[in-house]
Write a protein that holds these residues in place. Sequence first.
Motif: not given
Length: 142
Positions: A40-66
């Motif tokens: 189900k499409i939810i929109g465009r990725a706009e990841y924010v990490a620790n308050g810093i916008p504009g970063q990719n969401a890299i969860n590899n390796p990583g558990a679901a929801g990490a």
Amino acid sequence: MRVYPVEANTNIYLGGIVALNAAGNAVPASATTTVGNALKIIGRAEYVANGIPGQNAINNPGAAGAISITARKGVFLYATDGSVGAAQVGLVCFALDDNNVTAADRASGATVQQYAAAGTVVAIDPSGQVWVDFWHQATGAA
């Protein structure tokens, strides 16, 4: 904007089309082979990490929801496979992958829906890319 958990061993890139899988985790939009199309499409990725916008969401390796991804609805510009043109303005287009939309909900000759409804085609940009309204999605014809 809404925040969603990212699927295990998954990379979601900034600006890409984001979908939810059957488990409710965010994944990059892609073709599937399920009859009901679990994505189900939810929109465009706009990841924010620790308050810093504009970063990719890299969860590899990583558990679901990490980690989580922020997805935004709105009208955004995406590439097309060439099938989306002026005749599709006002109609639903489908996510071919996380950066391309197409006019059909399945590949030629496919017997099941493969692509999730991305949104409504708003306009064709002079560059040939497509403005897609992610606020107005509809289920694709099966």
